[in-house]
Design a protein around this motif. Structure first.
Motif, short mmCIF file in Angstrom:
data_model
loop_
_atom_site.label_atom_id
_atom_site.label_comp_id
_atom_site.label_asym_id
_atom_site.label_seq_id
_atom_site.Cartn_x
_atom_site.Cartn_y
_atom_site.Cartn_z
N LEU A 84 -24.85 40.16 -12.33
CA LEU A 84 -23.52 39.56 -12.33
C LEU A 84 -23.04 39.24 -13.73
CD1 LEU A 84 -23.83 37.13 -9.29
CD2 LEU A 84 -22.29 39.09 -9.47
N VAL A 85 -23.92 38.67 -14.54
CA VAL A 85 -23.56 38.33 -15.93
C VAL A 85 -23.15 39.60 -16.68
CG1 VAL A 85 -24.52 37.54 -18.14
CG2 VAL A 85 -24.95 36.24 -16.06
N GLN A 86 -23.91 40.65 -16.48
CA GLN A 86 -23.63 41.90 -17.19
C GLN A 86 -22.36 42.58 -16.68
OE1 GLN A 86 -26.91 44.67 -17.01
NE2 GLN A 86 -26.87 44.78 -19.23
N ARG A 87 -22.23 42.74 -15.37
CA ARG A 87 -21.07 43.44 -14.81
C ARG A 87 -19.76 42.70 -15.05
NH1 ARG A 87 -24.56 44.09 -10.68
NH2 ARG A 87 -23.57 42.56 -9.33
N ARG A 88 -19.79 41.39 -14.96
CA ARG A 88 -18.57 40.59 -15.09
C ARG A 88 -18.33 40.10 -16.52
NH1 ARG A 88 -15.80 40.65 -10.11
NH2 ARG A 88 -17.35 40.65 -8.49
#
Length: 77
Positions: free
Chosen positions: A64-68
């Motif tokens: 989530l941290v990476q994608r968003r």
């Protein structure tokens, strides 16, 4: 977010998500990482970090941290 290497404790898992609190902690580094031994043995100790017990939770959060492209984490009561 950064990968941990062979020199880092295995207990932390392969991923480190660094956090910078907006208050004084007296610590040089704080982060979110794996802590599968939480409340289970003497290795359990995050020294102020956020320790996730399950590998799947760590992977989900990292994704989530990476994608968003997350840059801010708000913690509230």
């Amino acid at each position: 977010m950064e990968p941990l290497g062979p020199a880092d404790p295995r207990e932390l898992g392969p991923i480190w998500i660094g956090i910078e609190p907006q208050f004084h902690t007296g610590r040089g580094h704080l982060g979110i990482h794996l802590d599968p031994s939480a409340n289970r043995n003497a290795n359990s100790d995050t020294l102020g970090c956020v320790g996730l017990i399950r590998w799947d939770d760590t992977q989900t959060l990292a994704g989530l941290v990476q994608r968003r492209n997350v840059r801010t984490l708000v913690v509230s009561e």
